[in-house]
Design an enzyme around this catalytic site. Structure first.
Site, mmCIF file in Angstrom:
data_model
loop_
_atom_site.group_PDB
_atom_site.id
_atom_site.type_symbol
_atom_site.label_atom_id
_atom_site.label_comp_id
_atom_site.label_asym_id
_atom_site.label_seq_id
_atom_site.Cartn_x
_atom_site.Cartn_y
_atom_site.Cartn_z
ATOM 1 C CE LYS A 88 77.946 37.155 32.356
ATOM 2 N NZ LYS A 88 76.821 37.536 31.516
ATOM 3 C CD GLU A 127 85.465 50.999 35.863
ATOM 4 O OE1 GLU A 127 85.687 49.853 35.374
ATOM 5 O OE2 GLU A 127 84.882 51.898 35.232
ATOM 6 N N GLY A 152 74.744 40.899 33.699
ATOM 7 C CA GLY A 152 75.240 41.664 34.846
ATOM 8 C C GLY A 152 74.130 42.406 35.573
ATOM 9 N NE ARG A 153 71.028 45.099 30.697
ATOM 10 C CZ ARG A 153 71.975 44.791 29.827
ATOM 11 N NH1 ARG A 153 73.250 44.860 30.189
ATOM 12 N NH2 ARG A 153 71.680 44.422 28.597
ATOM 13 C CD GLU A 179 74.949 47.855 30.979
ATOM 14 O OE1 GLU A 179 74.664 46.860 31.652
ATOM 15 O OE2 GLU A 179 76.012 48.490 31.150
ATOM 16 C CG HIS A 207 60.666 70.698 48.756
ATOM 17 N ND1 HIS A 207 59.833 71.735 49.130
ATOM 18 C CD2 HIS A 207 60.136 69.572 49.299
ATOM 19 C CE1 HIS A 207 58.858 71.259 49.887
ATOM 20 N NE2 HIS A 207 59.014 69.948 50.004
ATOM 21 C CE LYS A 256 83.440 48.015 29.764
ATOM 22 N NZ LYS A 256 82.900 46.671 29.877
HETATM 23 O O1 F6P Z 1 80.409 48.000 31.392
HETATM 24 C C1 F6P Z 1 79.138 47.493 31.563
HETATM 25 C C2 F6P Z 1 79.159 46.215 32.347
HETATM 26 O O2 F6P Z 1 79.601 45.188 31.533
HETATM 27 C C3 F6P Z 1 77.794 45.873 32.923
HETATM 28 O O3 F6P Z 1 76.965 45.265 32.024
HETATM 29 C C4 F6P Z 1 78.179 45.049 34.099
HETATM 30 O O4 F6P Z 1 77.147 44.923 35.032
HETATM 31 C C5 F6P Z 1 79.365 45.825 34.633
HETATM 32 O O5 F6P Z 1 80.012 46.304 33.475
HETATM 33 C C6 F6P Z 1 80.318 45.041 35.496
HETATM 34 O O6 F6P Z 1 80.816 43.938 34.810
HETATM 35 P P1 F6P Z 1 81.552 42.760 35.576
HETATM 36 O O7 F6P Z 1 80.590 42.139 36.523
HETATM 37 O O8 F6P Z 1 81.983 41.805 34.492
HETATM 38 O O9 F6P Z 1 82.728 43.346 36.303
#
Ligand code: F6P
Length: 552
Positions: free
Chosen positions: A206, A212, A267-268, A353, A384, A512
């Site tokens: 987004k 990452e 995002g979620r 979150e 188990h 971050k």
């Molecule tokens: O760090 C949390 C977050 O912002 C989430 O809310 C989101 O889904 C994820 O990182 C990935 O964010 P993006 O889609 O901006 O890479």
């Protein structure tokens, strides 16, 4: 800590809690033998049996009243019509519009959202057609076989959950892969498994700023060059979904290959948007529409059903009953369906979150507990492993058992055993096995009294552990969509009652920022680590730098 905000229904609920706190569920069933039928409801292909809870009909009425005291009705309307309910970020929250099959007049800042959504769906459809028909080829003219999602959090979890659940709907000849973590293993494993000439990378972010995803996308871009991809062929191997179109283009994704995302999609909640592109790519646009249709059916149920017969509302208030009255700290989600093995992870982000908040949406410290720890895994595997603690541990952990009447594959005998165990766990959690029964059985088996006195308390299972049984006929695109939407709305209702903003996530930012600064210290080659580093960091920075033979 107080129990909850001072809602008018609170004193009555506190009284009910004191009356019910110690009563066994078996008493409730004795008084109401038809409880299982009376405390069940159906919506969008799902049945919720909430009879194994420490409630009576009148407590449920009070709990539902609590949601009304919190003005759930107007809040829900504000959500669905696109009001900026994410106030801290001044954003609307419109994942429900993404799956609306009609043409409601929903506007954000005077702009209708539905035309943009339709346009985006049609772009997704064209892209899927080109891949599925073999018209979209890589730089050597071979059709695309490997579809690699680069994304993390909401740009990964929902997609994987859906694709695992819909494995039987996957198209032949295509393979899905994920590059998620900054851990280089993720990248290395995926690159080892794909053929670059037949690979399409879908960069899902987004923000297009997530470390990452940025790092992995850059590494993949370099790797593709090393594999021989000519620069002019990049368009055939990279697409992106982002609300930061400029950044995606600057990275090198062709402008025509950047699909939009809007700031009113969290995002979620973004699997319903083009972020979920891998879903129709792997299964077909028809399947994606069926998934959305199931979610929409749940949205409609949530919008129109009376609170007392509203599945997300019932699940939300039950959660609040245990978190805020009984002091439960966590909630287990146990799907008895291997295809749902990633669902608990998706729910962890969705719920924790959203509702892991300590201030109200007006900036005051909350004086009541908010979101619980969400965890879980598939049955019967968990039986188990951690079910021991659920049955005999000292903590009260409410459980959602999710089961299907029919399993999509495999022998009928396995299917029957699976459902038998889902029901058995619900019964064992709710009713346990009282010490008196254990003692009688041991006596009948001829044990000495001393042995009985020692062992019976250890063998007894107290029961009285709350369980929701959530059952669908089959795990299909529609029921899966409804299931995910059910939990989304549950989280929303709880956020309303707790008076928190379920749609921001400021808590993840500090890590971050610290990560950026520590990275500089770990990798800086010129300047040794500064002496005034925060306590606890210097030894590790020195050790890391020494290990990698960087000057200390
Ligand atoms: O760090 C949390 C977050 O912002 C989430 O809310 C989101 O889904 C994820 O990182 C990935 O964010 P993006 O889609 O901006 O890479």
């Amino acid at each position: 800590m107080t129990t909850l905000p001072p809602y008018p229904s609170l004193p009555g609920l506190q009284q009910s809690f004191r009356a019910l706190e110690h009563s066994p569920m078996s008493d409730l069933f004795e008084k109401e033998p038809d409880r299982c039928r009376q405390m069940s409801l159906q919506a969008a292909g799902l049945t919720l049996d909430y009879s194994r809870h420490r409630i009576t009909a009148s407590v449920l009425e009070q709990l539902v009243q609590l949601s009304e005291d919190a003005h759930l009705g107007p809040c829900r309307q504000a959500l669905l019509q696109g009001d900026p309910i994410n106030q801290s970020e001044d954003r609307a929250v419109l994942h429900t519009a993404l799956r609306h099959p009609g043409d409601p007049d929903i506007q954000v800042a005077g702009q209708a959202v539905m035309p943009a959504i339709r346009q985006c769906l049609s772009t997704m459809e064209k892209l899927c057609d080109q891949i599925h028909s073999g018209q979209w080829v890589g730089w050597t003219g071979k059709p695309i076989k490997h579809l690699i999602n680069i994304g993390i959090g909401g740009s990964f979890l929902g997609i994987r959950t859906v694709l695992e659940a819909l494995a039987p709907w996957q198209r032949p000849g295509l393979q899905a892969h994920y590059i998620v973590n900054v851990d280089p293993t993720d990248l290395a494993n995926t690159l080892a498994a794909i053929d670059p000439e037949c690979s399409l990378f879908i960069i899902c972010s987004k923000s297009f700023a997530t470390l990452e995803t940025r790092l992995n996308a850059e590494a993949v871009r370099d790797w593709m060059r090393q594999q021989g991809m000519p620069e002019e062929a990049r368009k055939r191997h990279f697409v992106a979904i982002s609300s930061n179109r400029e950044q995606a283009v600057r990275f090198g994704v062709d402008a025509d290959n950047v699909l939009p995302l809007w700031d009113w999609v969290g995002g979620r909640y973004s699997l319903w948007s083009a972020i979920g592109l891998l879903i129709p790519l792997m299964t077909g646009m028809d399947v994606f529409r069926r998934l959305q249709a199931g979610a929409f059916a749940m949205d409609e149920h949530f919008r129109t059903a009376e609170p007392a017969a509203n599945m997300p509302v019932i699940m939300a208030v039950l959660g609040i009953w245990y978190s805020n009255f009984f002091g439960a700290q966590s909630q287990a989600v146990l799907p008895y369906a291997s295809q749902l093995s990633s669902f608990p992870s998706h729910l962890q982000q969705l719920d924790m979150e959203s509702n892991g908040k300590r201030t109200t949406n007006t900036g005051h410290a909350v004086e009541w507990e908010t979101g619980p720890v969400i965890w879980g895994g598939v049955g019967t595997n968990g039986q188990h492993a951690y079910h021991q603690l659920l049955h005999q541990g000292t903590r009260l952990i409410p459980v959602d058992i999710i089961a299907t009447l029919d399993n999509t594959s495999g022998p009928g005998l396995h299917r029957d055993w699976l459902f038998a165990h889902a029901l058995a766990q619900a019964q064992a959690l709710a009713f346990g096995c009282p010490e008196s029964e254990v003692r009688a059985r041991m006596a009948a088996q001829g044990y000495e009294q001393g042995v009985i006195d020692c062992l019976a308390p250890q063998k007894a299972i107290p029961g009285n552990r709350p369980v929701s049984l959530l059952v669908m006929d089959k795990l299909e695109p529609e029921t899966l969509g409804a299931l995910i939407a059910l939990y989304e709305h549950k989280v929303f209702v709880q956020g309303v009652i707790w008076q928190i903003n379920s749609f921001d996530q400021f808590g993840v930012e500090l890590g971050k920022v610290l990560g950026d600064s520590i990275f500089e210290h770990l990798t800086g080659t010129q300047t040794p680590p500064e002496p005034d580093l925060p306590p606890g960091l210097s030894p590790w920075i020195e050790r890391y730098r020494a290990f990698h033979k960087r000057c200390v």
